[in-house]
Design a protein around this motif. Structure first.
Motif, short mmCIF file in Angstrom:
data_model
loop_
_atom_site.label_atom_id
_atom_site.label_comp_id
_atom_site.label_asym_id
_atom_site.label_seq_id
_atom_site.Cartn_x
_atom_site.Cartn_y
_atom_site.Cartn_z
N LYS A 102 12.34 -18.88 -16.30
CA LYS A 102 11.32 -19.33 -15.35
C LYS A 102 10.15 -19.91 -16.13
CE LYS A 102 13.02 -17.60 -11.42
NZ LYS A 102 12.83 -18.04 -10.07
N PRO A 103 9.59 -21.00 -15.65
CA PRO A 103 8.42 -21.56 -16.35
C PRO A 103 7.23 -20.60 -16.27
CG PRO A 103 8.86 -22.77 -14.32
CD PRO A 103 9.96 -21.79 -14.48
N TRP A 104 6.44 -20.60 -17.34
CA TRP A 104 5.25 -19.77 -17.38
C TRP A 104 4.20 -20.46 -18.22
CZ3 TRP A 104 3.40 -17.85 -22.04
CH2 TRP A 104 4.26 -18.01 -23.13
N ILE A 105 2.96 -20.07 -17.99
CA ILE A 105 1.84 -20.60 -18.78
C ILE A 105 0.85 -19.47 -19.00
CG2 ILE A 105 0.61 -21.40 -16.70
CD1 ILE A 105 -0.45 -23.75 -18.44
N HIS A 106 0.27 -19.46 -20.19
CA HIS A 106 -0.80 -18.51 -20.48
C HIS A 106 -2.11 -19.29 -20.40
CE1 HIS A 106 -3.03 -15.85 -23.61
NE2 HIS A 106 -3.32 -15.49 -22.38
N ILE A 107 -2.93 -18.93 -19.43
CA ILE A 107 -4.25 -19.55 -19.26
C ILE A 107 -5.25 -18.61 -19.90
CG2 ILE A 107 -5.98 -20.37 -17.61
CD1 ILE A 107 -3.50 -22.06 -17.44
N SER A 108 -5.69 -18.93 -21.10
CA SER A 108 -6.58 -18.07 -21.88
C SER A 108 -7.98 -18.66 -21.96
CB SER A 108 -6.01 -17.93 -23.30
OG SER A 108 -6.98 -17.46 -24.20
N GLN A 109 -8.96 -17.83 -21.63
CA GLN A 109 -10.35 -18.29 -21.76
C GLN A 109 -10.66 -18.62 -23.22
OE1 GLN A 109 -13.63 -15.46 -21.06
NE2 GLN A 109 -14.51 -17.00 -19.72
N ALA A 110 -10.07 -17.86 -24.14
CA ALA A 110 -10.34 -18.04 -25.56
C ALA A 110 -9.59 -19.21 -26.19
CB ALA A 110 -10.00 -16.76 -26.32
N ALA A 111 -8.44 -19.58 -25.62
CA ALA A 111 -7.59 -20.54 -26.34
C ALA A 111 -7.16 -21.77 -25.54
CB ALA A 111 -6.34 -19.82 -26.85
N THR A 112 -7.30 -21.76 -24.22
CA THR A 112 -6.82 -22.89 -23.42
C THR A 112 -7.93 -23.90 -23.21
OG1 THR A 112 -5.30 -21.41 -22.26
CG2 THR A 112 -5.69 -23.58 -21.27
N LYS A 113 -7.72 -25.11 -23.71
CA LYS A 113 -8.68 -26.18 -23.45
C LYS A 113 -8.44 -26.69 -22.04
CE LYS A 113 -9.36 -27.75 -28.15
NZ LYS A 113 -9.44 -28.87 -29.04
N ASP A 114 -9.48 -26.84 -21.26
CA ASP A 114 -9.42 -27.33 -19.89
C ASP A 114 -8.36 -26.56 -19.09
OD1 ASP A 114 -9.74 -28.65 -17.51
OD2 ASP A 114 -9.55 -30.65 -18.38
N ALA A 115 -8.68 -25.30 -18.83
CA ALA A 115 -7.75 -24.39 -18.15
C ALA A 115 -7.32 -24.93 -16.79
CB ALA A 115 -8.39 -23.01 -18.00
N ALA A 116 -8.24 -25.52 -16.05
CA ALA A 116 -7.91 -26.04 -14.72
C ALA A 116 -6.87 -27.16 -14.82
CB ALA A 116 -9.16 -26.52 -14.01
N MET A 117 -7.06 -28.08 -15.75
CA MET A 117 -6.11 -29.17 -15.91
C MET A 117 -4.76 -28.66 -16.39
SD MET A 117 -5.35 -32.22 -15.35
CE MET A 117 -6.95 -32.83 -14.84
N ALA A 118 -4.78 -27.66 -17.26
CA ALA A 118 -3.53 -27.07 -17.75
C ALA A 118 -2.75 -26.45 -16.59
CB ALA A 118 -3.81 -26.03 -18.82
N LEU A 119 -3.44 -25.76 -15.69
CA LEU A 119 -2.77 -25.15 -14.55
C LEU A 119 -2.23 -26.22 -13.60
CD1 LEU A 119 -1.85 -22.69 -12.97
CD2 LEU A 119 -4.14 -22.59 -11.93
N ARG A 120 -3.01 -27.24 -13.31
CA ARG A 120 -2.56 -28.34 -12.44
C ARG A 120 -1.29 -28.99 -13.00
NH1 ARG A 120 -5.65 -30.55 -8.57
NH2 ARG A 120 -4.72 -32.59 -8.88
N ARG A 121 -1.32 -29.30 -14.27
CA ARG A 121 -0.18 -29.94 -14.94
C ARG A 121 1.05 -29.04 -14.85
NH1 ARG A 121 -3.04 -31.99 -18.79
NH2 ARG A 121 -3.01 -30.12 -20.06
N PHE A 122 0.86 -27.73 -15.09
CA PHE A 122 1.96 -26.77 -15.01
C PHE A 122 2.59 -26.77 -13.61
CE2 PHE A 122 3.25 -22.41 -13.83
CZ PHE A 122 4.28 -22.22 -14.74
N LEU A 123 1.76 -26.73 -12.58
CA LEU A 123 2.27 -26.70 -11.20
C LEU A 123 3.06 -27.96 -10.87
CD1 LEU A 123 -0.89 -25.32 -9.37
CD2 LEU A 123 1.23 -24.07 -9.87
N ILE A 124 2.53 -29.10 -11.27
CA ILE A 124 3.18 -30.38 -10.96
C ILE A 124 4.46 -30.57 -11.76
CG2 ILE A 124 2.91 -32.88 -11.12
CD1 ILE A 124 -0.14 -32.35 -10.46
N GLU A 125 4.38 -30.37 -13.08
CA GLU A 125 5.54 -30.62 -13.95
C GLU A 125 6.71 -29.69 -13.64
OE1 GLU A 125 4.07 -30.45 -17.96
OE2 GLU A 125 3.00 -32.35 -17.76
#
Length: 160
Positions: A102-125
């Motif tokens: 199953k696809p997964w993503i770690h959204i980290s305050q310390a390590a994820t640049k532009d967390a919102a965009m990373a989550l959007r991209r994950f949902l769409i892709e």
């Protein structure tokens, strides 16, 4: 208003304090269907999980059972965290996602640049219609709920 270009239709989680509960609260606040599995007895660190959350109890009180079921029953998992590394139940969530392919993503305050965009991209892709929201409990990472709510707002809402 929730961005209609996103595939998201439902949010699930295990109902624990912190990231899980923030995901459910966000869904309720924005009229998104929600659900998921929680341990028998609606067990959480702050006592029984409120019945306002439409969760199904597992046959066991062990946390890992609901973690596995929520990964299995979703199209993808977002694991929120303040730290750069996954530990404890968050690391187990990743292991279940990998085990069940199953696809997964770690959204980290310390390590994820532009967390919102990373989550959007994950949902769409990954065409995620049912999103499992996971992460540490409130007592493990103070502020995790606020971080989760902010990322969800920034990623899923459109101005207007």
């Amino acid at each position: 208003m929730i961005d209609p270009t996103l595939p998201l239709e439902r949010i699930v989680s295990g109902g624990q304090t912190g990231a899980d509960r923030a995901g459910l609260d966000w869904a309720l606040d924005h009229g998104i269907p929600h659900g998921g599995w929680c341990p028998q007895g609606r067990r959480a660190e702050d006592g029984p999980i409120s019945t306002r959350y439409e969760l199904t109890e597992t046959a066991e009180s062990k946390y890992h059972v609901r973690t596995r079921l929520n990964v299995e029953d979703s199209d993808g998992t977002a694991i929120f965290g303040l730290a750069a590394e996954l530990t404890g139940g968050s690391a187990l969530t990743r292991e279940f996602a990998q085990q069940f392919l199953k696809p997964w993503i770690h959204i980290s305050q310390a390590a994820t640049k532009d967390a919102a965009m990373a989550l959007r991209r994950f949902l769409i892709e990954n065409s995620v219609h049912t999103l499992n929201i996971a992460g540490p409990r409130a007592s493990s990472e103070f502020g995790i709920a606020d971080f989760t709510l902010k990322v969800l707002d920034d990623a899923l809402l459109i101005a207007g």
